[in-house]
Design a protein around this motif. Structure first.
Motif, PDB file in Angstrom:
ATOM      1  N   TYR A  89       9.992  -4.602  -3.563  1.00 13.24           N
ATOM      2  CA  TYR A  89      10.474  -3.795  -4.692  1.00 13.24           C
ATOM      3  C   TYR A  89       9.338  -3.251  -5.556  1.00 13.24           C
ATOM      4  N   TYR A  90       8.399  -4.091  -5.933  1.00 11.68           N
ATOM      5  CA  TYR A  90       7.384  -3.672  -6.900  1.00 11.68           C
ATOM      6  C   TYR A  90       6.468  -2.569  -6.374  1.00 11.68           C
ATOM      7  N   PRO A  91       5.933  -2.675  -5.144  1.00  6.15           N
ATOM      8  CA  PRO A  91       5.121  -1.539  -4.664  1.00  6.15           C
ATOM      9  C   PRO A  91       5.949  -0.272  -4.462  1.00  6.15           C
ATOM     10  N   ILE A  92       7.212  -0.427  -4.076  1.00  5.12           N
ATOM     11  CA  ILE A  92       8.069   0.755  -3.899  1.00  5.12           C
ATOM     12  C   ILE A  92       8.384   1.395  -5.244  1.00  5.12           C
ATOM     13  N   ALA A  93       8.630   0.573  -6.263  1.00  2.00           N
ATOM     14  CA  ALA A  93       8.918   1.105  -7.607  1.00  2.00           C
ATOM     15  C   ALA A  93       7.727   1.878  -8.156  1.00  2.00           C
ATOM     16  N   GLN A  94       6.542   1.489  -7.751  1.00  2.00           N
ATOM     17  CA  GLN A  94       5.344   2.192  -8.207  1.00  2.00           C
ATOM     18  C   GLN A  94       5.109   3.495  -7.449  1.00  2.00           C
ATOM     19  N   ASN A  95       5.647   3.576  -6.228  1.00  2.00           N
ATOM     20  CA  ASN A  95       5.420   4.781  -5.432  1.00  2.00           C
ATOM     21  C   ASN A  95       6.601   5.004  -4.481  1.00  2.00           C
ATOM     22  N   ILE A  96       7.694   5.497  -5.020  1.00  2.00           N
ATOM     23  CA  ILE A  96       8.940   5.674  -4.258  1.00  2.00           C
ATOM     24  C   ILE A  96       8.757   6.617  -3.070  1.00  2.00           C
ATOM     25  N   LYS A  97       7.858   7.579  -3.183  1.00  2.00           N
ATOM     26  CA  LYS A  97       7.667   8.546  -2.102  1.00  2.00           C
ATOM     27  C   LYS A  97       7.106   7.900  -0.838  1.00  2.00           C
ATOM     28  N   LYS A  98       6.455   6.752  -1.004  1.00  2.00           N
ATOM     29  CA  LYS A  98       5.883   6.054   0.154  1.00  2.00           C
ATOM     30  C   LYS A  98       6.722   4.839   0.550  1.00  2.00           C
ATOM     31  N   ALA A  99       7.969   4.779   0.089  1.00  2.00           N
ATOM     32  CA  ALA A  99       8.817   3.611   0.325  1.00  2.00           C
ATOM     33  C   ALA A  99       8.947   3.280   1.811  1.00  2.00           C
ATOM     34  N   SER A 100       9.270   4.263   2.621  1.00  2.00           N
ATOM     35  CA  SER A 100       9.453   4.002   4.057  1.00  2.00           C
ATOM     36  C   SER A 100       8.162   3.506   4.693  1.00  2.00           C
ATOM     37  N   LYS A 101       7.052   4.085   4.301  1.00  2.00           N
ATOM     38  CA  LYS A 101       5.756   3.676   4.841  1.00  2.00           C
ATOM     39  C   LYS A 101       5.420   2.244   4.412  1.00  2.00           C
ATOM     40  N   ILE A 102       5.682   1.908   3.155  1.00  2.00           N
ATOM     41  CA  ILE A 102       5.423   0.557   2.642  1.00  2.00           C
ATOM     42  C   ILE A 102       6.235  -0.463   3.433  1.00  2.00           C
ATOM     43  N   ILE A 103       7.514  -0.169   3.625  1.00  2.00           N
ATOM     44  CA  ILE A 103       8.383  -1.084   4.369  1.00  2.00           C
ATOM     45  C   ILE A 103       7.905  -1.229   5.815  1.00  2.00           C
ATOM     46  N   LYS A 104       7.578  -0.113   6.430  1.00  2.00           N
ATOM     47  CA  LYS A 104       7.135  -0.136   7.828  1.00  2.00           C
ATOM     48  C   LYS A 104       5.871  -0.997   7.983  1.00  2.00           C
ATOM     49  N   GLN A 105       4.900  -0.813   7.080  1.00  2.00           N
ATOM     50  CA  GLN A 105       3.657  -1.586   7.147  1.00  2.00           C
ATOM     51  C   GLN A 105       3.930  -3.079   6.925  1.00  2.00           C
ATOM     52  N   PHE A 106       4.739  -3.378   5.933  1.00  2.00           N
ATOM     53  CA  PHE A 106       5.057  -4.767   5.621  1.00  2.00           C
ATOM     54  C   PHE A 106       5.761  -5.434   6.803  1.00  2.00           C
ATOM     55  N   LEU A 107       6.794  -4.764   7.324  1.00  2.00           N
ATOM     56  CA  LEU A 107       7.577  -5.360   8.410  1.00  2.00           C
ATOM     57  C   LEU A 107       6.788  -5.480   9.709  1.00  2.00           C
ATOM     58  N   SER A 108       5.859  -4.551   9.947  1.00  2.00           N
ATOM     59  CA  SER A 108       5.069  -4.652  11.185  1.00  2.00           C
ATOM     60  C   SER A 108       4.258  -5.947  11.184  1.00  2.00           C
ATOM     61  N   ALA A 109       3.788  -6.375  10.026  1.00  2.00           N
ATOM     62  CA  ALA A 109       3.056  -7.647   9.937  1.00  2.00           C
ATOM     63  C   ALA A 109       4.031  -8.823   9.915  1.00  2.00           C
ATOM     64  N   TYR A 110       5.075  -8.722   9.120  1.00  2.00           N
ATOM     65  CA  TYR A 110       6.038  -9.821   8.965  1.00  2.00           C
ATOM     66  C   TYR A 110       6.732 -10.161  10.282  1.00  2.00           C
ATOM     67  N   GLU A 111       7.130  -9.128  11.012  1.00  2.00           N
ATOM     68  CA  GLU A 111       7.904  -9.360  12.231  1.00  2.00           C
ATOM     69  C   GLU A 111       7.064  -9.923  13.384  1.00  2.00           C
ATOM     70  N   LYS A 112       5.771  -9.986  13.222  1.00  2.00           N
ATOM     71  CA  LYS A 112       4.948 -10.678  14.220  1.00  2.00           C
ATOM     72  C   LYS A 112       5.202 -12.181  14.135  1.00  2.00           C
ATOM     73  N   ILE A 113       5.634 -12.627  12.969  1.00  2.00           N
ATOM     74  CA  ILE A 113       5.925 -14.046  12.746  1.00  2.00           C
ATOM     75  C   ILE A 113       7.412 -14.332  12.929  1.00  2.00           C
ATOM     76  N   ARG A 114       8.257 -13.500  12.319  1.00  2.00           N
ATOM     77  CA  ARG A 114       9.710 -13.693  12.429  1.00  2.00           C
ATOM     78  C   ARG A 114      10.400 -12.340  12.430  1.00  2.00           C
ATOM     79  N   PRO A 115      10.864 -11.895  13.591  1.00  2.00           N
ATOM     80  CA  PRO A 115      11.567 -10.606  13.658  1.00  2.00           C
ATOM     81  C   PRO A 115      12.861 -10.644  12.836  1.00  2.00           C
ATOM     82  N   LEU A 116      13.169  -9.529  12.201  1.00  2.00           N
ATOM     83  CA  LEU A 116      14.420  -9.404  11.452  1.00  2.00           C
ATOM     84  C   LEU A 116      15.540  -9.016  12.408  1.00  2.00           C
TER      85      LEU A 116
END
Length: 176
Positions: A89-116
């Motif tokens: 939420y916090y990085p997206i609230a600071q830059n809504i235009k990059k929301a999809s990119k922020i999520i994609k980057q975060f999930l690409s790292a997170y899902e290496k440990i636990r896929p959603l």
């Protein structure tokens, strides 16, 4: 340090420009209830465990090698996706235009440990929106009670962010 200009000049403008703040809060509360209902309907398919329940920039210390979580006042047993949405939420609230990119980057790292799973991915933008509503409601109450008029700029930012976050959640759902 307290600034009287905020109370004498900015606060009256805020009240004048947002005379229907209570109805805005009611609208946000209604949306929050809908999101909570959506979560309850899907809860059996979403993994749970011990979560921090208050992930924000202030509660994560990042070094060159590690990330450390601090401030465990709200730790509880809950859905992992809640912590993910809170952290995003916090990085997206600071830059809504990059929301999809922020999520994609975060999930690409997170899902290496636990896929959603699909339901987690589907509910994620609403968890982010839910965090926004909680944050906005908290700030508005503080400003209305004149306990924290220094939060007024954050409230105004959050109120302008509402529509963008709603659109983002709807559009994100279509990409899953």
């Amino acid at each position: 340090e307290y600034d009287e200009t905020v109370e004498n000049n900015v606060y009256p403008l805020f009240v004048q420009n947002y005379p229907r703040l209570d109805s805005k809060l009611e609208q946000l509360h209604s949306i929050r209830k809908n999101i909570s209902t959506k979560m309850r309907l899907k809860k059996e398919t979403m993994p749970m465990g011990i979560i921090h329940n208050d992930l924000s920039n202030e509660n994560i210390i990042i070094t060159k090698l590690h990330a450390y979580f601090i401030d465990f006042d709200f730790i509880c047993y809950g859905h992992f996706i809640s912590d993910i949405g809170s952290a995003l939420y916090y990085p997206i609230a600071q830059n809504i235009k990059k929301a999809s990119k922020i999520i994609k980057q975060f999930l690409s790292a997170y899902e290496k440990i636990r896929p959603l799973n699909f339901n987690e991915k589907e509910i994620l933008p609403y968890i982010i929106l839910h965090q926004h509503i909680i944050n906005t409601n908290y700030l508005i109450k503080r400003v209305q009670n004149k306990r924290d008029l220094q939060s007024l700029p954050k409230v105004l930012h959050n109120l302008t962010l509402n529509d963008d976050l709603f659109k983002f959640a709807k559009n994100y759902e279509k990409t899953i």
